[in-house]
Design an enzyme around this catalytic site. Structure first.
Site, PDB file in Angstrom:
ATOM      1  CG  ASN A  10      48.651  30.830  70.723  1.00 53.42           C
ATOM      2  OD1 ASN A  10      49.824  31.307  70.194  1.00 53.42           O
ATOM      3  ND2 ASN A  10      48.764  30.725  72.003  1.00 53.42           N
ATOM      4  CG  ASP A  16      49.908  29.791  75.062  1.00 56.33           C
ATOM      5  OD1 ASP A  16      49.539  28.840  74.734  1.00 56.33           O
ATOM      6  OD2 ASP A  16      50.940  30.116  74.355  1.00 56.33           O
ATOM      7  CE  LYS A  36      54.877  38.152  75.388  1.00 56.84           C
ATOM      8  NZ  LYS A  36      54.260  36.758  75.950  1.00 56.84           N
ATOM      9  NE  ARG A  54      53.095  25.426  75.737  1.00 57.77           N
ATOM     10  CZ  ARG A  54      52.557  26.332  75.050  1.00 57.77           C
ATOM     11  NH1 ARG A  54      52.561  26.458  73.967  1.00 57.77           N
ATOM     12  NH2 ARG A  54      51.946  27.115  75.756  1.00 57.77           N
ATOM     13  CD  GLU A  84      52.083  34.151  72.911  1.00 57.24           C
ATOM     14  OE1 GLU A  84      51.420  33.410  71.998  1.00 57.24           O
ATOM     15  OE2 GLU A  84      53.345  34.417  73.135  1.00 57.24           O
ATOM     16  NE  ARG A 110      48.466  27.020  73.170  1.00 55.68           N
ATOM     17  CZ  ARG A 110      49.025  26.964  72.042  1.00 55.68           C
ATOM     18  NH1 ARG A 110      48.944  25.886  71.251  1.00 55.68           N
ATOM     19  NH2 ARG A 110      49.745  27.963  71.934  1.00 55.68           N
ATOM     20  NE  ARG A 166      63.884  31.071  74.067  1.00 59.72           N
ATOM     21  CZ  ARG A 166      64.358  31.229  72.978  1.00 59.72           C
ATOM     22  NH1 ARG A 166      63.850  31.859  71.753  1.00 59.72           N
ATOM     23  NH2 ARG A 166      65.562  30.601  72.643  1.00 59.72           N
ATOM     24  CE  LYS A 178      54.165  36.747  71.280  1.00 60.23           C
ATOM     25  NZ  LYS A 178      53.823  35.969  70.228  1.00 60.23           N
TER      26      LYS A 178
END
Length: 317
Positions: A282, A272, A159, A224, A280, A209, A232, A124
């Site tokens: 990842n 992301d 979050k 997504r 984000e 992504r 979400r 994050k």
């Protein structure tokens, strides 16, 4: 090449969508030897980092998909590449594992992604290193700061910094309904730092992504898309994945970050993005290889193994 995957138990793999399985399959197809172990299998003993590691053979059967040999203790430097593919939570045991892997790296082991980089890039918080690509963002445990941020932006997302799969994400709109309770819960009454961001309406088009591999951008992403009243898009909470070509803005972000992140020891990153904003980075076990290949025909696993073969020899230099 002799490749070891540090991953969760094989019995839990959903091989129809698992990116680690896609990596294994492509590596095995090229004749590379596949091995597996877990964090708990590692030890520092006798001045070196060792692990109980098993050779694995893939059968091609969709149910009984692997054969695993009896584990043997091996020095991590005995492998041409070691791939860290353990899913979060990124807890203290995960951090201890990165310390052991870093010791092994200092002794000559080739570890992807580099353990120091994994430890340094909170998935994050890492986006704060690239502020020109992010939506207005606050990181704090101070309730007054969070309230002031809401007063300014009126529609926000809150979050935790250690969540995955969409866990613990809240939206608070203009009416501030339950804001106090949400702040208390997420910050544990001011004891836990959280992230707060201005809501990005383009989430209805998907949480994208974007994969960065070996300093290059995969030309397709997986959007997504949230379903029903859900905010979400995470696949783990029912989001639907739709693969498509990346946008000009996504490519701009990816091409700017990919070579920088590669130099920092990150061969594979899942960037992301929602709309035009990065949300984000990842770095532990990025996914979506199979969904992109199944929907577009682009072989992400092949691109990844190409990068692994290219960078393995010089990885610690």
């Amino acid at each position: 090449m002799k490749i070891a995957f540090i991953c969760d138990p094989l019995d839990g793999f959903k091989i129809y969508k698992d990116s680690t399985y896609a990596m294994m399959t492509e590596a095995a197809r090229r004749g590379h030897a596949i091995h597996v172990f877990q964090h708990k299998d590692m030890a520092f003993e006798g001045g070196k980092v060792v692990a109980n590691i098993s050779r694995v053979t893939l059968t091609g059967d969709p149910v009984d998909w692997y054969r695993r040999e009896v584990p043997q203790e091996q020095d991590l430097t005995a492998f041409d590449a070691i791939l860290e593919r353990t899913d979060p939570p990124f807890n203290m045991e995960y951090i201890y594992a990165t310390y052991l892997l870093e010791l092994a790296q200092q002794q000559g082991a080739r570890i992807f992604n580099k353990p120091e980089a994994i430890r340094s890039f909170n998935e994050k918080l890492a986006i704060a290193q690239f502020p020109h690509y992010i939506t207005p963002t606050l990181v704090s445990s101070d309730a007054a700061r969070v309230r002031a941020f809401h007063d300014e932006h009126r529609d926000i997302i809150l979050k935790p910094l250690d969540g995955m799969g969409g866990a613990g994400i809240f939206r608070v709109m203009d009416d501030a309904l339950n804001l106090g309770s949400i702040i208390e819960t997420l910050t544990d009454n001011g004891r836990q730092t959280i992230m707060v961001q201005r809501y990005i309406p383009e989430i209805t088009q998907g949480d994208k992504r974007i994969l960065l591999i070996g300093g290059q951008v995969v030309p397709y992403c997986l959007a997504r898309i949230p379903q029903g009243t859900e905010i979400r898009g995470n696949l783990a909470v029912g989001g639907v994945g739709v693969a498509h070509e990346i946008s000009a803005r996504d490519r701009e972000m990816g091409e700017a970050l990919a070579p920088v992140l590669l130099k920092r020891g990150l061969l594979l990153v899942g960037l992301d993005a929602i709309g035009d904003y990065m949300t984000e980075l990842n770095v532990t076990s990025p996914t979506c290889f199979q969904e992109i290949r199944q929907q577009t025909g682009f072989d992400v696993a092949a691109m990844f193994v190409n990068a692994l073969e290219k960078h393995a020899d010089a990885w610690n230099s």
